[in-house]
Design an enzyme around this catalytic site. Structure first.
Site, PDB file in Angstrom:
ATOM      1  N   SER A  40       0.883  -1.074  -0.075  1.00 36.51           N
ATOM      2  CA  SER A  40       0.079   0.022   0.144  1.00 36.51           C
ATOM      3  C   SER A  40       0.900   1.158   0.157  1.00 36.51           C
ATOM      4  O   SER A  40       1.650   1.574  -0.748  1.00 36.51           O
ATOM      5  CB  SER A  40      -0.946  -0.048   1.232  1.00 36.51           C
ATOM      6  OG  SER A  40      -1.907   0.996   1.079  1.00 36.51           O
ATOM      7  N   THR A  41       0.873   2.071   1.007  1.00 34.01           N
ATOM      8  CA  THR A  41       1.595   3.170   1.088  1.00 34.01           C
ATOM      9  C   THR A  41       2.994   3.094   0.853  1.00 34.01           C
ATOM     10  O   THR A  41       3.486   2.240   1.577  1.00 34.01           O
ATOM     11  CB  THR A  41       1.390   4.072   2.439  1.00 34.01           C
ATOM     12  OG1 THR A  41       0.120   4.254   2.447  1.00 34.01           O
ATOM     13  CG2 THR A  41       1.952   5.296   2.248  1.00 34.01           C
TER      14      THR A  41
END
Length: 356
Positions: free
Chosen positions: A175-176
């Site tokens: 994700s991030t």
């Protein structure tokens, strides 16, 4: 370290649209933990105010007159490295510019999706607040993780060499910080890699196609966005499409992609769900696969890795030192489902070893 004596997150807003400046300020100013210290109407003013105000975080539009967001980002990183979240249009060009910005040092991005729709406004508000607050916990050294040298030793290594175990597929979640991290990992895997790879990364629908094209141009492997009915093949990397969920099913001897609407799996908050991808892969392969969790906020992927581990599969998590956000990997490490915990620079090489 926050520079405000009050402990608030000090934010500079850079956007040529007065509507967007007002919209972003309106969201952030209502949160008691955030202070908007200034606004700028283009990249030139953005650089000036970044140097003068020394904010903790900058929200940066991509397309602006005089100096665009990427040029401004590069100047800021050279003169006064600061955490930057890009505000990107949901278009093909917006996606390409966003990935360029992430390579240049931006820590994250938020889709510019503010319309008259109350639902769209709520999604934008929640996403903006979450990412601004997440930025406080993010690793930041003024350089993208891809540029960091590999560290010498893993945090944890099982006694039996993992590559002695039998695998037939690889599943990766992120994700991030994931767009840059995944590029680093896949670039280390050779073109003749004998197993198919499926990737779940939290991105909007408009971004996963351009992202797959970008990876395909930069890595030896064949990489593209997955479509319903795709067969997972050796040497092919399929990126789960944004805006919907992806599952894996068995059809004869083949592992096949089934794309489904988010309404089919309302229990999964993150889209596309890494848990759903890894869980369905683990089930249909009976654990004969490698699961990898890279940087990201939250715990998506933990349940999938837990199921894979219970079926005798192999699991790797990125370490804290090289994670932009040590959320998803931490859940796997703390939950005891990571066979190895490795720095980003070693993960691709470790995956490649399974080629034998």
């Amino acid at each position: 370290m926050l520079s405000s004596p009050s402990g608030k997150i000090r934010v500079l807003i850079v956007d040529d649209s007065s509507f967007m400046r007002m919209a972003i300020r309106g969201v952030l100013s209502k949160d008691p933990s955030i202070e908007v210290v200034g606004t700028a109407v283009d990249g030139v003013e953005g650089v000036e105010k970044a140097l003068a105000l020394k904010p903790d975080l900058i929200t940066m539009d991509v397309e602006m007159p005089r100096m665009d967001g990427i040029a401004a980002l590069r100047q800021i990183m050279a003169k006064a490295p600061t955490k930057v979240i890009m505000v990107s249009t949901l278009t093909n060009e917006g996606a390409k510019a966003t990935f360029e910005a992430l390579d240049a040092g931006a820590i994250d991005y938020i889709p510019k999706n503010v319309t008259d729709s109350a639902q769209a406004q709520t999604i934008f508000r929640d996403e903006l607040l979450r990412k601004v607050k997440d930025s406080v916990r993010s690793r930041f050294g003024g350089a993208a993780p891809i540029a960091r040298p590999a560290m010498a030793a893993p945090v944890r290594r099982v006694s039996t060499p993992l590559r002695n175990k039998k695998i037939n597929y690889v599943g990766i979640g992120a994700s991030t910080g994931g767009p840059v991290a995944l590029q680093e990992v896949l670039s280390r895997i050779p073109v003749n890699f004998p197993y198919g790879i499926v990737v779940g990364i939290h991105m909007p629908k408009a971004f996963t196609g351009p992202y797959a094209e970008r990876l395909n141009a930069k890595c030896s492997l064949s990489i593209r966005e997955a479509v319903d009915g795709d067969v997972v093949k050796p040497g092919l990397v399929l990126i789960a499409p944004g805006g919907m969920h992806t599952t894996l099913v068995r059809q004869g001897t083949n592992l096949v992609v089934k794309v489904v609407p988010t309404s089919a799996y309302p229990q999964y908050v993150y889209i596309p769900s890494v848990d759903l991808i890894l869980s369905t892969m683990a089930e249909v392969t009976n654990g004969s696969m490698l699961g990898v969790i890279l940087t990201g906020m939250g715990n998506d992927g933990f349940k999938g890795m837990q199921l894979l581990k219970s079926k005798g599969g192999v699991t790797i998590a990125q370490d804290e030192a090289t994670s932009t956000i040590y959320g998803m990997p931490k859940a796997c490490v703390d939950g005891g489902v990571a066979d190895e915990v490795l720095p980003l620079g070693q993960i691709g090489y470790e995956i490649a070893k399974f080629a034998g």
